[in-house]
Scaffold this active site. Sequence first.
Site, short mmCIF file in Angstrom:
data_model
loop_
_atom_site.label_atom_id
_atom_site.label_comp_id
_atom_site.label_asym_id
_atom_site.label_seq_id
_atom_site.Cartn_x
_atom_site.Cartn_y
_atom_site.Cartn_z
N SER A 298 0.79 -1.12 0.04
CA SER A 298 0.20 -0.11 -0.05
C SER A 298 0.78 1.47 0.01
CB SER A 298 -0.88 -0.27 1.23
OG SER A 298 -0.84 1.18 1.91
N LYS A 299 0.44 2.31 -0.76
CA LYS A 299 1.06 3.43 -0.87
C LYS A 299 1.22 4.33 0.61
CE LYS A 299 -0.09 4.80 -5.65
NZ LYS A 299 -0.86 5.98 -6.33
N ARG A 300 0.10 4.01 1.28
CA ARG A 300 0.05 4.70 2.57
C ARG A 300 1.01 3.96 3.53
NH1 ARG A 300 -4.59 4.42 4.81
NH2 ARG A 300 -5.53 2.95 3.04
#
Length: 436
Positions: A298-300
Amino acid sequence: MLEKEYLELADLLYPNTKDVNYYLNKFAPRVTSGEVTRLAPSPTGYLHIGQLYQALIHRMLANSTGGIFYMRLEDTDNKREVENAGQIAYDMLCRFGLKPDEGYRGDNMTEIGDYGPYVQSHRLEIYYAFAHELVKCGKAFPCFCQMAENKEEILRRREEELEETSDLEVKDPCRNLTLSEIKEKLSKGEKFALRLKSSGTKDKTFEFTDEIKGKKEIRENLKDDVLIKSNGIPVYAFAHVVDDTLMHTSIIVRGQEWFQSLPVHIELSKALNLPVFKYAHTPSVCVLDESGNKRKISKRKDTFADVRFFLEKGYPVEAVCEYLLNLLNSDFELWRKNNPTLHYFEFPFEINKVGVTNPLFDFMKLNDISKSIISRYTAEQVYASLVAWATEWNKASLSLIEENKDVLLNMFAIDRGGERPRKDITYFSEVLDLYN
Ligand code: GLU
């Protein structure tokens, strides 16, 4: 509606478009018989490790068949657009040795190739020509709901229907508007979105063979999906079919998250009388979450989702690519053992050997590969890589490195070059600490 009414409607909605045959003839089939692949990122963020994984497949497929790998920028979601993201994606592909042969090359460079423009926002007249064709054949219709006062209500009702029936049959009420009703709305300046008039039948399925997932039973499409939004911008499904047709992509390799919308894409190709593409839906690279379950990177949550992480850390780019190839084809490891000195581009990559289960990203394995690669560098190569890394990511350490050049070269030379070279360096950002 009668046939001639459809034509009138098409002219009303999309006036002055060229015939689709103009484009189909202009962008004639390519001469290559190899695979034509593409990476089509949306400029909504940096290049993700999952996209690098895709790009590697594209590059390997094009290389092994004498084909072409090109890049297209899918900038149709301007709300989520991040400045420079297209440029960064292109630059990262080049940095990781996966430079496209054709297409978009960054914002300030002219694109290469005869199948452009390769940036979707520059292709609107082409989309409108294909939209005109669909309306003319009675396969798409304007929908005014989005702009209607009771938009919220309509959307809520559709959602409910969807939940209740769970059969995704979402026939849009606007599909039944008469020509004069439409004309009236248009004359009042009401904006419209274009929707596909889906022709699927409930409970009907068809067989489809995905190059990775194999034979699958797929439900017919029952959704009157939006093709062009009321701001005149096409959605992914429509732009994909138009662009990949005109650019002659021979195989659509993309993430498995697109698999569920495949029925719409297939229906669209058929509605336009175009051949259905060959598709390969790739598994997603995952990590384990706190409770031990697999989840997509995930990017986050994962700093290494951004491929610049690996450059900043100082991994050799070939280590990252080799590691990803390991995830893609399980026989890569054996091939590497038997061919220690060949470039990984020589590996006979096969798309149907890509596994179907989501692989786990394993830093231990990446580090092993990276150590082996660096262990085969000469002392001079290690030094040069360290300087290159520091120049980009840690300028403050550069003078220390340069002042100690001879000492470092001597140390790097220890146990190097033999049958079993020393494997102490994993990435270049750790060298100064290691050799302190
Ligand atoms: N623009 C799409 C994305 O970034 C491309 C998907 C595809 O490869 O077809 O997800």
